[in-house]
Design a protein around this motif. Structure first.
Motif, PDB file in Angstrom:
ATOM      1  N   CYS A 167      46.237  41.507  27.731  1.00  0.00           N
ATOM      2  CA  CYS A 167      44.805  41.259  27.538  1.00  0.00           C
ATOM      3  C   CYS A 167      43.983  41.963  28.622  1.00  0.00           C
ATOM      4  O   CYS A 167      42.810  42.304  28.406  1.00  0.00           O
ATOM      5  N   ASP A 198      44.438  45.940  27.896  1.00  0.00           N
ATOM      6  CA  ASP A 198      43.731  46.265  26.647  1.00  0.00           C
ATOM      7  C   ASP A 198      44.055  47.674  26.165  1.00  0.00           C
ATOM      8  O   ASP A 198      43.170  48.455  25.819  1.00  0.00           O
ATOM      9  N   ARG A 219      46.096  46.831  21.078  1.00  0.00           N
ATOM     10  CA  ARG A 219      45.154  46.671  19.962  1.00  0.00           C
ATOM     11  C   ARG A 219      45.867  46.859  18.606  1.00  0.00           C
ATOM     12  O   ARG A 219      45.569  46.180  17.632  1.00  0.00           O
ATOM     13  N   PHE A 250      35.870  37.495  20.539  1.00  0.00           N
ATOM     14  CA  PHE A 250      36.603  38.554  21.238  1.00  0.00           C
ATOM     15  C   PHE A 250      35.967  39.913  20.970  1.00  0.00           C
ATOM     16  O   PHE A 250      35.771  40.722  21.885  1.00  0.00           O
ATOM     17  N   SER A 285      34.171  42.156  23.714  1.00  0.00           N
ATOM     18  CA  SER A 285      34.752  43.481  23.903  1.00  0.00           C
ATOM     19  C   SER A 285      33.669  44.553  23.837  1.00  0.00           C
ATOM     20  O   SER A 285      33.591  45.450  24.689  1.00  0.00           O
ATOM     21  N   SER A 329      39.755  37.349  25.261  1.00  0.00           N
ATOM     22  CA  SER A 329      40.960  38.002  24.749  1.00  0.00           C
ATOM     23  C   SER A 329      42.167  37.076  24.864  1.00  0.00           C
ATOM     24  O   SER A 329      42.970  36.953  23.936  1.00  0.00           O
TER      25      SER A 329
END
Length: 604
Positions: free
Chosen positions: A11, A14, A19, A134, A138, A178
């Motif tokens: 997390c 990233d 993803r 999230f 983001s 996240s």
């Protein structure tokens, strides 16, 4: 293969790989959500259908209960009293069953629908909310990062420090969202294993419990049913005896009326018959009113189905013979074959078995002649060789050769003539009486009717096993080896036949008969299991493969036996042998159920 776990440390990094893995979980979440939506919808449909069925049955029971029998006479027998009360008994039984069924319907929503809707709302719904958060955080963080990187280094230190603190705060918020999202989506993936299955299991158990209760009630109903059946039979017997007496009385009352008798010029027999005729679109059955005069052997066919703008005239035929048609040779009942001087043999169908006997008696009909025992002997070899010679000469390029079926009557006639023990083989197959379809069908029938299939019962399992192998070299090697385990006479006939099929298949551009097509036709002809089971039926496709291999590799297989040193290569072993067998409901231990009670499952 399952989804790789999502690490909390990912997390913070990233990464694109993180993803991508997250997308896999999201796709699975959407699939689960759609599945639950369908299950809830279909579950409601099932519950609605059960409710509708129950309402219909209760309405039916009410209709039964309101009906009252009226009887002739002033007194009822005990049996008639039982019958008079029967509908009320039926209605009471149905009502009791449906009361229990309605209990199921009332509980079904709590057992199935509500737990699934709760999971969809509390788990999947919450997960989707956290996904939105999230994605929002983001976007906010990366937007702030872009702005932060574009700050000029000439700004004051205090301004830069403030920007750094703001970015750290945004990053912390983003990472927290996240972490929460990753935790939630993995929790849902694990929870669904029991939170979804348990409600369905509870609903299924309630249905089976109701079915068990219905079975118990059926057992209770059996003594009453037996008594009622006895009453019905007694009442029927009484009716029959009364009816006979009433018929005799009716006949006596009709005595003044003239009695009709048949004179010499009237038909010996007449009535409706259905004649099998060949039309443009195939075979069909045409209804005629037929009259037969035994003295002159004249058969008159009067058309009953008038065609528009066509005047149909009666058909007059002179009878030569009449033979009963075997039931296994046609999918219609009450049939017999008629041969006349004016036209070839044709099949007709009477309206009943009694009616067929009447027609055959009037026409001096005969029973069908049984086939003589067909064996793999000198006569059989002679028959197959002659058939092959004619087919190679006249029919090798005929479209659909062997697939197109000949007339069953002609096939029977040819086989009976050729295998007549008085003069076996005394038939000219080049005669115009026998067309190619009749000859190919007769040859297939001979091979299929041998007491043991040409490729024998003994080798059947091994041949099927060879055909099932995924290794093509092993298939060919095993079939090659097994062919030379056949008795010499069987192998000689097999080689004779396969050589001919290779010749026919070489003209597949004209006759459209490839090795695969021939396999479909001759697989069941040359091979069959000794015991006819469902499993054996499912293996027919592998019989076809064996024949296909024989045709495609004829030269290699029949050029000689395989060398003893060359053992067919074994198929590769399974990479990972199966350790456990899945459980099956068919092997469950017998269980004893109590009354209808909701199963004690709770959503967690």
């Amino acid at each position: 293969m399952g989804h790789p776990p999502l690490e909390f440390s990912d997390c913070y990094s990233d990464s694109p790989d993180f993803r991508e893995r997250l997308k896999c979980y999201e796709s699975e979440l959407e699939r689960t959500s759609k599945f639950l939506k369908d299950v809830i919808k279909d579950g409601n449909n099932v519950i609605g259908a059960i409710r509708g069925y129950s309402v219909a049955v209760q309405k039916f029971s009410q209709t039964l209960q309101t009906f009252q029998f009226d009887f002739i006479g002033d007194t009822l027998t005990d049996d008639e009293m039982n019958i008079a009360e029967s509908f009320r008994e039926f209605a009471g039984l149905l009502q009791e069953v449906e009361e229990n069924r309605m209990m199921l319907v009332q509980n079904a929503c709590d057992l199935l629908i509500k737990p699934l809707e709760k999971f969809r709302k509390d788990q999947i719904g919450v997960t989707k909310e956290r996904r939105k958060k999230f994605e929002k955080e983001s976007e906010k963080y990366y937007s702030q990062l872009d702005k932060h990187l574009n700050l000029s280094s000439k700004k004051k230190e205090s301004q830069l420090q403030e920007a750094d603190d703001l970015l750290d705060k945004e990053r912390q918020t983003f990472c927290e969202s996240s972490l929460e999202y990753v935790y939630q989506i993995q929790q849902v993936e694990d929870r669904k294993k029991f939170d979804i299955v348990e409600p369905v299991l509870a609903f299924l158990q309630s249905i089976l419990t109701l079915n068990n209760l219905t079975v118990e009630m059926t057992q209770d109903f059996l003594p009453y049913k037996q008594e009622l059946q006895l009453s019905l039979q007694n009442t029927r017997n009484h009716f029959e005896s009364t009816r006979e007496e009433m018929e005799e009385l009716m006949k006596r009352m009709k005595l003044p009326n003239p009695i009709f008798i048949r004179h010499g010029q009237q038909p010996t027999i007449e009535g409706y018959l259905y004649v099998q005729e060949k039309w443009a679109l195939g075979m069909t059955w045409v209804k005629y009113y037929c009259k037969y005069m035994k003295d002159s052997k004249l058969l008159l066919l009067l058309p009953t189905e008038q065609k528009p703008a066509t005047k149909q005239i009666p058909v007059e035929l002179t009878l030569k013979s009449c033979i009963r048609r075997k039931s296994e040779s046609i999918d219609k009942r009450f049939c017999f074959d008629i041969e006349t001087q004016e036209r070839s043999t044709f099949t007709v169908q009477s309206i009943s078995e009694v009616n067929r006997k009447q027609w055959m008696e009037a026409m001096d009909g005969k029973e069908p002649v049984s086939f003589y025992r067909l064996e793999l002997n000198e006569t059989g070899f002679k028959f197959v060789r002659r058939c092959i010679n004619v087919i190679e000469t006249k029919g090798r390029t005929s479209e659909g050769v062997y697939r197109t079926v000949g007339s069953n009557i002609q096939v029977q006639k040819l086989l009976n003539a050729f295998f007549d023990p008085k003069c076996p083989g005394d038939v000219d197959l080049n005669s115009s009486e026998w067309d190619i379809k009749t000859i190919t069908s007769a040859m297939k029938f001979y091979l299929r009717s041998l007491s043991e299939p040409l490729m024998t019962y003994t080798l059947h399992r091994e041949l099927i096993s060879a055909a099932k192998s995924e290794n093509l070299d092993y298939r060919l090697g095993a079939v090659h080896s097994l062919v030379y385990k056949l008795p010499e006479q069987n192998r000689e006939m097999l080689e004779l036949l396969v050589k001919h099929l290779v010749s026919v298949c070489s003209h597949s551009c004209a006759n459209l008969m490839t090795a695969s097509n021939m396999g479909v036709i001759f697989g069941p002809t040359l091979m069959r299991a000794e015991e006819e089971t469902v499993a054996a039926m499912l293996d027919i496709k592998f019989q076809n493969i064996v024949v296909e291999i024989l045709i495609e590799d004829y030269k290699k297989i029949f050029s000689g036996p395989p060398e003893e040193s060359l053992v067919p290569p074994l198929p590769p072993p399974r990479a990972a042998p199966r350790r456990r067998q899945p459980i099956t409901i068919s092997k469950r231990p017998p269980r004893h159920y109590s009354g209808l009670q909701p199963p004690a499952f709770e959503s967690k």
